[in-house]
Design an enzyme around this catalytic site. Structure first.
Site, short mmCIF file in Angstrom:
data_model
loop_
_atom_site.label_atom_id
_atom_site.label_comp_id
_atom_site.label_asym_id
_atom_site.label_seq_id
_atom_site.Cartn_x
_atom_site.Cartn_y
_atom_site.Cartn_z
N LYS A 38 0.84 -1.21 0.00
CA LYS A 38 0.00 0.00 0.00
C LYS A 38 0.88 1.26 0.00
O LYS A 38 2.07 1.19 0.33
CB LYS A 38 -0.91 -0.01 1.23
CG LYS A 38 -0.16 0.03 2.56
CD LYS A 38 -1.07 -0.29 3.75
CE LYS A 38 -0.32 -0.25 5.06
NZ LYS A 38 -1.13 -0.81 6.17
N ARG A 136 -10.55 -0.42 14.86
CA ARG A 136 -10.40 0.39 13.65
C ARG A 136 -11.39 -0.12 12.61
O ARG A 136 -12.39 0.51 12.36
CB ARG A 136 -8.94 0.30 13.17
CG ARG A 136 -8.57 1.35 12.17
CD ARG A 136 -7.08 1.40 11.91
NE ARG A 136 -6.58 0.22 11.21
CZ ARG A 136 -5.32 0.11 10.76
NH1 ARG A 136 -4.45 1.08 10.96
NH2 ARG A 136 -4.93 -0.98 10.13
N TYR A 264 12.20 32.05 4.29
CA TYR A 264 10.93 32.74 4.53
C TYR A 264 10.79 33.12 6.01
O TYR A 264 11.17 32.37 6.89
CB TYR A 264 9.77 31.85 4.13
CG TYR A 264 9.61 31.70 2.64
CD1 TYR A 264 9.54 32.82 1.79
CD2 TYR A 264 9.52 30.44 2.06
CE1 TYR A 264 9.39 32.67 0.42
CE2 TYR A 264 9.36 30.28 0.68
CZ TYR A 264 9.29 31.40 -0.13
OH TYR A 264 9.14 31.26 -1.48
N MET A 313 8.72 24.88 -0.13
CA MET A 313 8.05 23.85 -0.92
C MET A 313 9.06 23.00 -1.69
O MET A 313 8.97 21.78 -1.72
CB MET A 313 7.07 24.50 -1.91
CG MET A 313 6.23 23.47 -2.66
SD MET A 313 5.19 24.20 -3.92
CE MET A 313 4.09 25.19 -2.92
C1 LIG Z 1 -0.32 -1.79 6.91
C2 LIG Z 1 -0.85 -3.08 7.41
C3 LIG Z 1 -0.01 -4.18 7.63
C4 LIG Z 1 1.50 -4.09 7.53
O1 LIG Z 1 2.03 -3.70 8.77
P1 LIG Z 1 3.62 -3.54 9.01
O2 LIG Z 1 3.72 -3.09 10.42
O3 LIG Z 1 4.07 -2.48 8.06
O4 LIG Z 1 4.24 -4.85 8.73
C5 LIG Z 1 -0.59 -5.39 7.96
N1 LIG Z 1 -1.92 -5.51 8.11
C6 LIG Z 1 -2.77 -4.46 7.96
C7 LIG Z 1 -4.22 -4.65 8.18
C8 LIG Z 1 -2.26 -3.21 7.62
O5 LIG Z 1 -3.09 -2.17 7.50
#
Ligand SMILES: *Cc1c(COP(=O)(O)O)cnc(C)c1O
Length: 371
Positions: A38, A136, A264, A313
């Site tokens: 991801k 979550r 800045y 930036m």
């Molecule tokens: C991002 C994520 C992972 C990976 O976790 P790491 O700590 O980066 O290994 C695994 N499971 C879920 C549900 C995640 O959102």
């Protein structure tokens, strides 16, 4: 390796291979390995990383959102892809690109079953997530009976996996909490499997879970940060090699007199005769403003040069007083050796995950050891 002449993120695939090998060495034979790619493979390059990992025969990929999975399919990835955070608006692309949704509440489960049912699809692979304490995403343990009742007699979908997520797998002080999560998941998995009459893949461990909780490996593990070379403890760090190095170059050097200001809002004032270097990397590239005003630093010829004034930036200015350097010299923002992303992140009270995933698409990716 040629010296950086612009801002680059070097990605060393050989290190990725070694990290995966190390993580897999923690698993019993037969445990599947899901690679989490991801957020552009944690800020690196999802297509390059996924293609390489597909070559290493990982069993699964996971992305957070459907569009990330679509991009992998368009890049030719045929490995199964789990979408961790399914949104109803993405159902059509999920089905078109044969992505596998995480269904985490009744609303999204019903809606997905309706969509695939209406298309006459049979046995579409779905993944059910249960909440065991992170609070979550996921069904509650108390939902098990209702979930299995709704699945009864449905031919449109097939439960490919059941999973949960650990809240504090990196924290030894939370061991009791983590073990309670593992127990809850075992109870849930046993009840669901028995009610649906088959055994889906079970998975619960992220990288720290892989390293700290062998009892949470089940049939598959999900690794992100570990593959990219970071652990959540000293113990892990020695075995994992950061795959990415963030480098840039000195565009210009200035010599200031006492009282002259930099950047800045005139946020930095020279204390005497000082030398500054301007670098072609800014908050639009991933060096957030939080790193400015002396918090963050870069490394030039092995010496630490603090970021002075406000991060712009497209540029930062660093203090190179007393550092032998010239315009055109290479600058290391982080790499796996002299300066780690973890220590740079810690300088601004954040974590490596945030620093590495913030590196923007403007930064050129340079791929090393692609063989
Ligand atoms: C991002 C994520 C992972 C990976 O976790 P790491 O700590 O980066 O290994 C695994 N499971 C879920 C549900 C995640 O959102």
């Amino acid at each position: 390796m040629p010296k950086a002449q612009e801002t680059v993120l070097e990605i060393d695939l050989n290190k990725l291979k070694q990290n995966v090998k190390y993580l897999k060495s923690k698993l019993e034979g037969g445990t599947k390995f899901l690679a989490v790619v991801k957020a552009f493979a944690y800020g690196s390059d999802a297509k390059v990383i996924a293609r390489y990992l597909a070559g290493l025969k990982v069993d699964y990929f996971a992305v957070a959102y459907a569009e990330e999975g679509v991009a992998l399919r368009q890049a030719g990835i045929t490995t199964p892809i789990l979408v961790l955070h399914t949104l109803a608006v993405n159902f059509e692309s999920i089905v078109t690109y044969h992505l596998e949704p995480n269904l985490y509440n009744f609303k999204i489960l019903e809606a997905f079953v309706d969509v695939v049912g209406a298309k006459g699809i049979k046995d579409y692979p779905i993944h059910l997530k249960f909440n065991t304490g992170l609070n979550r995403l996921g069904f509650a343990e108390a939902d098990v009976a209702e979930v299995t009742a709704r699945l009864k007699g449905l031919s449109a979908v097939k439960v490919t996996s059941l999973f949960s997520h650990l809240a504090a797998s990196e924290d030894a002080n939370e061991r009791d909490f983590t073990l309670a999560q593992i127990d809850a998941f075992k109870r849930i998995a046993a009840r669901v499997s028995s009610a649906i009459g088959y055994s889906p893949i079970l998975h619960m461990s992220n990288t720290s879970g892989i390293l700290n909780y062998p009892e949470a490996h089940f049939n598959m593990v999900r690794s992100g940060i570990g593959m990219y070379g970071f652990g959540n403890s000293e113990k892990e760090r020695v075995h994992l090699k950061p795959i990415a190095s963030f480098k840039t170059v000195i565009s210009q050097i200035h010599t200031l007199n006492a009282g002259q200001t930099v950047g800045y809002n005139r946020a930095y004032t020279s204390q005497g005769i000082e030398k500054t270097a301007t670098l072609p990397v800014g908050h639009a590239d991933g060096i957030g403003r939080i790193y400015g005003n002396g918090k963050g630093y870069v490394t030039i010829g092995g010496a630490k040069a603090p970021i002075i004034g406000n991060v712009c930036m497209d540029m930062i200015m660093v203090n190179v007083t007393g550092i032998a350097c010239n315009e055109g010299d290479e600058v290391v923002i982080f790499d796996g050796t002299t300066t780690s992303a973890e220590t740079l992140a810690a300088s601004a009270n954040t974590i490596s995950y945030e620093l590495i995933t913030s590196i923007s698409q403007r930064v050129k990716r340079v791929i090393l050891n692609d063989d």
